[in-house]
Write a protein that holds these residues in place. Structure first.
Motif, short mmCIF file in Angstrom:
data_model
loop_
_atom_site.label_atom_id
_atom_site.label_comp_id
_atom_site.label_asym_id
_atom_site.label_seq_id
_atom_site.Cartn_x
_atom_site.Cartn_y
_atom_site.Cartn_z
N ARG A 115 0.83 -1.21 0.00
CA ARG A 115 0.00 0.00 0.00
C ARG A 115 0.87 1.26 0.00
O ARG A 115 0.55 2.24 -0.65
CB ARG A 115 -0.91 0.03 1.23
CG ARG A 115 -1.82 -1.16 1.36
CD ARG A 115 -2.79 -1.24 0.20
NE ARG A 115 -3.55 -2.47 0.24
CZ ARG A 115 -4.83 -2.55 0.47
NH1 ARG A 115 -5.54 -1.47 0.64
NH2 ARG A 115 -5.43 -3.71 0.49
N GLU A 164 4.12 11.94 -2.74
CA GLU A 164 3.04 11.74 -1.78
C GLU A 164 3.55 11.11 -0.48
O GLU A 164 3.12 11.49 0.61
CB GLU A 164 1.94 10.86 -2.38
CG GLU A 164 1.15 11.54 -3.47
CD GLU A 164 0.25 10.59 -4.22
OE1 GLU A 164 -0.80 11.07 -4.72
OE2 GLU A 164 0.58 9.39 -4.32
N ARG A 199 -6.10 13.38 5.10
CA ARG A 199 -7.21 12.46 4.82
C ARG A 199 -7.14 11.93 3.40
O ARG A 199 -7.37 10.75 3.15
CB ARG A 199 -8.55 13.15 5.04
CG ARG A 199 -8.95 13.24 6.47
CD ARG A 199 -10.39 13.71 6.62
NE ARG A 199 -10.55 14.25 7.94
CZ ARG A 199 -10.77 15.53 8.21
NH1 ARG A 199 -10.89 16.41 7.25
NH2 ARG A 199 -10.89 15.94 9.45
N LYS A 200 -6.84 12.83 2.46
CA LYS A 200 -6.75 12.42 1.06
C LYS A 200 -5.66 11.36 0.87
O LYS A 200 -5.87 10.34 0.20
CB LYS A 200 -6.44 13.64 0.19
CG LYS A 200 -6.29 13.36 -1.27
CD LYS A 200 -5.91 14.63 -2.02
CE LYS A 200 -5.39 14.27 -3.39
NZ LYS A 200 -4.68 15.39 -4.01
N ALA A 238 -4.42 9.41 3.23
CA ALA A 238 -4.81 8.20 3.97
C ALA A 238 -5.81 7.38 3.16
O ALA A 238 -5.77 6.15 3.17
CB ALA A 238 -5.40 8.58 5.32
N ARG A 239 -6.72 8.05 2.45
CA ARG A 239 -7.67 7.33 1.59
C ARG A 239 -6.93 6.59 0.49
O ARG A 239 -7.29 5.48 0.13
CB ARG A 239 -8.69 8.30 0.99
CG ARG A 239 -9.91 8.45 1.85
CD ARG A 239 -10.99 9.25 1.14
NE ARG A 239 -11.27 10.41 1.98
CZ ARG A 239 -11.04 11.67 1.67
NH1 ARG A 239 -10.57 11.99 0.50
NH2 ARG A 239 -11.31 12.63 2.52
N LYS A 240 -5.90 7.22 -0.06
CA LYS A 240 -5.10 6.56 -1.10
C LYS A 240 -4.40 5.33 -0.55
O LYS A 240 -4.21 4.35 -1.27
CB LYS A 240 -4.07 7.52 -1.69
CG LYS A 240 -4.58 8.38 -2.78
CD LYS A 240 -3.43 9.07 -3.46
CE LYS A 240 -3.80 9.42 -4.87
NZ LYS A 240 -2.68 9.98 -5.60
N ASP A 246 -5.62 3.41 1.65
CA ASP A 246 -6.69 2.45 1.91
C ASP A 246 -6.44 1.74 3.23
O ASP A 246 -6.18 0.53 3.29
CB ASP A 246 -6.83 1.46 0.75
CG ASP A 246 -8.04 0.55 0.91
OD1 ASP A 246 -8.98 0.93 1.63
OD2 ASP A 246 -8.01 -0.55 0.33
N LEU A 247 -6.50 2.51 4.30
CA LEU A 247 -6.23 1.97 5.64
C LEU A 247 -7.24 0.90 6.03
O LEU A 247 -6.88 -0.07 6.72
CB LEU A 247 -6.21 3.10 6.66
CG LEU A 247 -5.11 4.15 6.45
CD1 LEU A 247 -5.25 5.28 7.46
CD2 LEU A 247 -3.74 3.52 6.53
N LYS A 248 -8.48 1.04 5.59
CA LYS A 248 -9.48 0.01 5.89
C LYS A 248 -9.10 -1.30 5.21
O LYS A 248 -9.24 -2.38 5.78
CB LYS A 248 -10.87 0.44 5.44
CG LYS A 248 -11.50 1.48 6.32
CD LYS A 248 -12.90 1.79 5.84
CE LYS A 248 -13.54 2.86 6.68
NZ LYS A 248 -14.90 3.20 6.22
#
Length: 97
Positions: free
Chosen positions: A33, A41, A68-69, A71-73, A75-77
């Motif tokens: 990831r 980045e 946040r942007k 972290a979304r990239k 894909d922490l989930k």
């Protein structure tokens, strides 16, 4: 047995008890990831985390949105979903004291 020998034997048994395969698999998952982000980045994400000192409240609103942007990239989930089976598997074989 001397204290020095005793501490070395405890250290050795502790090292043997570390689930190396599980740690390696976790590193591969997180690394995959992490490498999905560009070098720019990754540097920016590291800078934001450093500036925040672990507290999102230390960042400005603009910096929080940027964090946040990124972290979304990452894909922490998704990382969590991939790591959960490793955590569950690691607990199964442990003895309770």
């Amino acid at each position: 047995m001397s204290k020095q020998r005793e501490s070395k034997s405890k250290l050795k048994s502790g090292v043997e008890a570390v689930p190396w395969a599980m740690l390696l698999r976790g590193g591969v998952i997180v690394g995959k990831r992490w490498s999905a982000l560009s070098a720019k980045e990754r540097a920016r994400l590291a800078q934001l985390v450093r500036e925040s000192r672990g507290r999102v409240g230390n960042l400005s609103v603009k910096q929080r949105m940027e964090l946040r942007k990124l972290a979304r990239k990452l894909d922490l989930k998704g990382i969590g979903r991939e790591l959960m089976p490793l955590v569950r598997r690691g607990r199964r074989g442990r003895k309770r004291r």
